[in-house]
Scaffold this motif. Structure first.
Motif, PDB file in Angstrom:
ATOM      1  N   TYR A 120       0.901  -1.117   0.164  1.00 33.33           N
ATOM      2  CA  TYR A 120      -0.054  -0.102   0.010  1.00 33.33           C
ATOM      3  C   TYR A 120       0.906   1.196   0.068  1.00 33.33           C
ATOM      4  CZ  TYR A 120      -3.488  -3.428   1.248  1.00 33.33           C
ATOM      5  OH  TYR A 120      -4.279  -4.314   1.450  1.00 33.33           O
ATOM      6  N   ALA A 121       0.150   2.292  -0.451  1.00 34.11           N
ATOM      7  CA  ALA A 121       1.078   3.632  -0.563  1.00 34.11           C
ATOM      8  C   ALA A 121       1.277   4.342   0.656  1.00 34.11           C
ATOM      9  CB  ALA A 121       0.498   4.534  -1.695  1.00 34.11           C
ATOM     10  N   VAL A 122       0.159   4.465   1.478  1.00 30.15           N
ATOM     11  CA  VAL A 122       0.444   5.178   2.806  1.00 30.15           C
ATOM     12  C   VAL A 122      -0.058   4.559   3.973  1.00 30.15           C
ATOM     13  CG1 VAL A 122      -0.339   7.575   1.370  1.00 30.15           C
ATOM     14  CG2 VAL A 122      -2.418   5.902   2.405  1.00 30.15           C
ATOM     15  N   MET A 123      -0.558   3.201   3.868  1.00 25.82           N
ATOM     16  CA  MET A 123      -0.771   2.450   4.983  1.00 25.82           C
ATOM     17  C   MET A 123       0.446   1.291   4.916  1.00 25.82           C
ATOM     18  SD  MET A 123      -4.902   1.724   4.823  1.00 25.82           S
ATOM     19  CE  MET A 123      -4.956   1.116   3.353  1.00 25.82           C
ATOM     20  N   GLU A 124       0.267   0.446   6.354  1.00 29.81           N
ATOM     21  CA  GLU A 124       1.389  -0.742   6.286  1.00 29.81           C
ATOM     22  C   GLU A 124       1.112  -1.634   5.534  1.00 29.81           C
ATOM     23  OE1 GLU A 124       2.679  -1.924  10.309  1.00 29.81           O
ATOM     24  OE2 GLU A 124       1.212  -0.537  10.878  1.00 29.81           O
ATOM     25  N   ASP A 125       2.174  -2.557   4.824  1.00 26.72           N
ATOM     26  CA  ASP A 125       1.936  -3.534   3.911  1.00 26.72           C
ATOM     27  C   ASP A 125       1.372  -4.673   4.765  1.00 26.72           C
ATOM     28  OD1 ASP A 125       2.965  -2.028   1.934  1.00 26.72           O
ATOM     29  OD2 ASP A 125       4.822  -2.789   1.988  1.00 26.72           O
ATOM     30  N   VAL A 126       0.638  -5.613   4.224  1.00 26.37           N
ATOM     31  CA  VAL A 126       0.083  -6.781   4.852  1.00 26.37           C
ATOM     32  C   VAL A 126       0.359  -7.996   4.080  1.00 26.37           C
ATOM     33  CG1 VAL A 126      -2.347  -7.858   5.438  1.00 26.37           C
ATOM     34  CG2 VAL A 126      -1.999  -5.370   5.430  1.00 26.37           C
ATOM     35  N   PHE A 127       0.787  -8.831   5.294  1.00 27.28           N
ATOM     36  CA  PHE A 127       1.258 -10.308   4.610  1.00 27.28           C
ATOM     37  C   PHE A 127       0.077 -11.321   5.248  1.00 27.28           C
ATOM     38  CE2 PHE A 127       5.010  -7.660   5.814  1.00 27.28           C
ATOM     39  CZ  PHE A 127       5.863  -8.092   4.657  1.00 27.28           C
ATOM     40  N   LYS A 128      -0.452 -11.968   3.725  1.00 23.25           N
ATOM     41  CA  LYS A 128      -1.268 -13.077   4.142  1.00 23.25           C
ATOM     42  C   LYS A 128      -0.845 -14.282   3.651  1.00 23.25           C
ATOM     43  CE  LYS A 128      -4.941  -9.628   2.811  1.00 23.25           C
ATOM     44  NZ  LYS A 128      -6.114  -9.129   1.640  1.00 23.25           N
ATOM     45  N   ASN A 129      -1.534 -15.405   3.842  1.00 24.52           N
ATOM     46  CA  ASN A 129      -1.271 -16.691   3.689  1.00 24.52           C
ATOM     47  C   ASN A 129       0.091 -16.921   3.805  1.00 24.52           C
ATOM     48  OD1 ASN A 129      -3.177 -15.846   0.880  1.00 24.52           O
ATOM     49  ND2 ASN A 129      -4.167 -17.256   2.401  1.00 24.52           N
ATOM     50  N   VAL A 130       0.391 -16.614   4.978  1.00 19.18           N
ATOM     51  CA  VAL A 130       1.968 -17.048   5.798  1.00 19.18           C
ATOM     52  C   VAL A 130       1.924 -18.556   6.193  1.00 19.18           C
ATOM     53  CG1 VAL A 130       3.611 -16.489   7.368  1.00 19.18           C
ATOM     54  CG2 VAL A 130       2.319 -14.843   6.509  1.00 19.18           C
TER      55      VAL A 130
END
Length: 387
Positions: A120-130
């Motif tokens: 994302y540009a202005v929000m935290e990146d999110v990690f899925k399906n870890v």
């Protein structure tokens, strides 16, 4: 020499011809070990260096030995030692271009085998399906909750594949030529047989297969002859082909390209033992230190609070030194005698803990090691004249 096959049975009011399909060329030599050797040698050297480092949590120039220190230096999780953990981190980081470390509910540090990253540009990146081993986490992780390390913009695997396209083909051809240099070549003459007899064809094929198996792995092989079957060997005298040295040159060339991409002086990979001080220094400066900076930045972002970091608490990585402290004795003596550094500062620079002694924090100069604030005058040397 390939396996002989029978084919082409034609019968049109005349004698049937039995033809042999002989594979004149071997399959391309297996070249994957060339790539594996380069990866294991280069990445293995880097990972072993990082695994010998000490991870220190520093506050007011002192090392804080807490739970974080224990996990980073001894046991990150229940199934891995710290040295193996960091070897795996470095291997995955360099080859896959990034590495994700998450913290379980029990506080264990786990290396993700696969994951999906939403940017994302202005929000935290999110990690899925870890996924760690065979277990997939149902929850999502924010960037501030994980230790995410990136190596560079391009995957090393892509670079190696591009290099391997040229070097691998050349290496494979040289190996093939070397293997065929003194290869035994043979021909088999079979008289025509009458009739469309599948049983006869199978018998001939089995006999050829047994003959091939007999001469493939044995020094001395006796081949029985039968009516209508003649086996002849053909050997070229003074066969000319690439030497083993030429194959080694191709291997070293490929290794040098991969090492240069990682910042490793090739002399360190060849096993030379002379004049290694300068190559080792370059290796530590241009290969290890940039990688250590990436890892320490990621650890500080996740494991140290913003307020604590601004107040001086931080995590640093002490890499193994390539010089013995006794080799630095003269240089340390000059640094102390010049008054530029005190003894505690130099202890910290060489990797030792500072001593809780006020005298170790004093700045001294000249070979007498006198305190500057006690001398009152500078020692310039030489004699003075009486007025």
């Amino acid at each position: 020499m390939g396996v002989l096959d029978l084919f082409g049975l034609l019968k049109r009011n005349r004698e049937t011809e039995v033809m042999l399909d002989l594979d004149l060329f071997e399959d391309a030599a297996s070249k994957t070990h060339l790539k594996r050797m380069a990866i294991e040698t280069c990445i293995g050297l880097i990972s072993r260096t990082i695994s010998q480092s000490e991870f220190r949590v520093r506050k007011d120039k002192k090392t804080i030995k807490d739970e974080m220190y224990y996990k980073l230096n001894l046991r990150p999780n229940k199934n891995m030692s710290a040295s193996y953990f960091w070897q795996k981190v470095v291997r995955k980081l360099i080859y896959d271009n990034d590495c994700l470390i998450i913290q379980s509910d029990t506080g264990d540090l786990l290396i993700a085998d696969s994951f999906i990253k939403n940017e994302y540009a202005v929000m935290e990146d999110v990690f899925k399906n870890v996924i760690v081993k065979d277990y997939e986490f149902k929850r999502n992780f924010l960037m501030s909750e994980v230790i995410y390390i990136q190596y560079s913009n391009e995957k090393l695997s892509k670079l190696i594949d591009e290099l391997f396209y040229d070097y691998g083909e050349l290496f494979g051809r040289l190996v093939e030529f070397q293997k065929r240099k003194n290869q035994i070549r043979a021909t088999v003459d079979i008289e025509s047989v009458a009739g469309n007899d599948e049983e006869k064809r199978n018998k001939i094929q089995k006999f050829i297969d047994r003959t091939y198996a007999a001469i493939r792995d044995k020094v001395v092989a006796i081949i029985p002859q039968q009516k209508g079957f003649t086996y002849r060997e053909h050997q070229k005298d003074n066969a000319v082909g690439p030497s083993v040295e030429e194959i080694n040159k191709v291997t070293e060339g490929f290794m040098s390209q991969v090492a240069a991409a990682l910042g490793i002086p090739i002399v360190l990979l060849k096993g030379d033992t002379k004049d290694l001080e300068k190559p080792t220094r370059n290796y530590m400066v241009f290969c290890i230190k940039p990688l250590v900076k990436k890892i320490s930045d990621a650890l500080n972002y996740t494991m140290v609070d913003r307020s604590d970091y601004l107040n001086g608490q931080h995590l640093e990585i002490r890499t193994p030194t390539y010089s013995e402290i006794f080799d630095l004795a003269n240089s340390i003596d000059k640094l102390i005698a010049s008054g530029g550094w005190n003894r505690n500062e130099l202890r910290d620079k060489v990797g030792d803990e500072m001593v809780d002694d006020p005298k170790m924090d004093e700045y001294v100069m000249t070979k007498n090691y006198e305190s500057i604030d006690k001398t009152g005058t500078e020692h310039e040397g030489g004699d003075t004249e009486d007025e």
